[in-house]
Design an enzyme around this catalytic site. Structure first.
Site, PDB file in Angstrom:
ATOM      1  N   ASP A  12      15.733  -0.641   2.095  1.00  0.00           N
ATOM      2  CA  ASP A  12      14.696  -1.629   2.382  1.00  0.00           C
ATOM      3  C   ASP A  12      13.776  -1.694   1.163  1.00  0.00           C
ATOM      4  OD1 ASP A  12      12.859  -3.280   4.006  1.00  0.00           O
ATOM      5  OD2 ASP A  12      11.604  -1.485   3.977  1.00  0.00           O
ATOM      6  N   ASP A  14       9.957  -3.387   0.870  1.00  0.00           N
ATOM      7  CA  ASP A  14       8.525  -3.169   1.107  1.00  0.00           C
ATOM      8  C   ASP A  14       8.292  -1.981   2.038  1.00  0.00           C
ATOM      9  OD1 ASP A  14       7.164  -5.864   0.013  1.00  0.00           O
ATOM     10  OD2 ASP A  14       9.048  -6.358   1.000  1.00  0.00           O
ATOM     11  N   ASP A 175      11.831   2.173   6.619  1.00  0.00           N
ATOM     12  CA  ASP A 175      10.521   2.724   6.980  1.00  0.00           C
ATOM     13  C   ASP A 175       9.987   2.209   8.299  1.00  0.00           C
ATOM     14  OD1 ASP A 175      10.121   0.104   5.565  1.00  0.00           O
ATOM     15  OD2 ASP A 175       8.045   0.512   6.065  1.00  0.00           O
TER      16      ASP A 175
END
Length: 223
Positions: A12, A14, A175
């Site tokens: 991922d 951001d 995240d």
């Protein structure tokens, strides 16, 4: 702790590789000022990010995680935000500590590497370029590459097909709950970073396979 032996690792963007909130916060407040609305705190923006630009604009306008802005106001604000973010994108972002060490470890194992993000291509590629990460990945699947984005498993499945890897041989590094949901639905293993963007919730509540504080921990986990 679990040990992973994947053939492909997807990252991922951001909240996982890059802290892009400072860029987004600056763009949000440029939008708010142009609309004559109150500026928003960086801590609030940090709580609102992770689902793409549309929800972020909606949340900024309403100053709530739930959103629900007037459609006409949203449409105007969205166009203003896109111009503002094109200006701030990559200006204030930073690569999280440990990321380069983690990427180097995965590359050293000879594994296929890709980036899968909900951010639009027009913002993803410049951000990766400006932070020096673009060359690390063999493929980048952005939020508008396919009709569906995370938490739908489609981008992860697409990447597995692109690399000709089965889901059981694939690992996602993320995240947020969107990353966990997408990985589970795609049949991937998933490691989550503790420091990312998950709307103020502890990512451990969503039971990824492992949660770590830094990608510098990869040597004990991957390979």
């Amino acid at each position: 702790m679990a040990q992973f032996n994947p053939k492909m690792v997807l990252f991922d963007l951001d909240g996982t590789l890059i802290d892009s909130v400072p860029d987004l916060h600056a763009a949000v407040n440029m939008m708010q000022r142009e609309l004559g609305l109150p500026e928003r705190a960086e801590a609030d923006v940090r709580n609102w990010v992770g689902n793409g630009i549309d929800p972020l604009v909606d949340r900024a306008l309403t100053n709530t995680l739930a959103g629900g802005a007037d459609p006409a106001l949203f449409a105007r604000a969205f166009e203003i935000f896109k111009v503002a973010y094109a200006e701030t994108n990559g200006k204030y972002s930073r690569v999280f500590p440990g990321v380069q060490a983690g990427l180097d470890h995965v590359r050293g194992l000879g594994l296929s590497m890709g980036c899968v993000t909900n951010k639009a291509t027009a913002f993803t590629l410049p951000l990766l370029e400006q932070t020096g990460l673009l060359a690390q990945f063999e493929t980048v699947i952005a939020g508008d590459t396919l009709p569906l984005k995370k938490p739908d498993p489609a981008p992860l499945c697409y990447a597995a097909g692109w690399f000709r890897v089965s889901p059981r041989e694939a690992l996602m590094i993320g995240d947020s709950i969107s990353d966990v949901k997408a990985a589970r639905a795609a049949g991937f293993s998933i490691i989550c970073m503790s420091y990312g963007y998950n709307h103020g919730e502890d990512i451990r509540n969503y039971h990824p396979d492992v949660v770590i504080d830094s990608m510098a921990e990869f040597p004990g986990l991957i390979g």
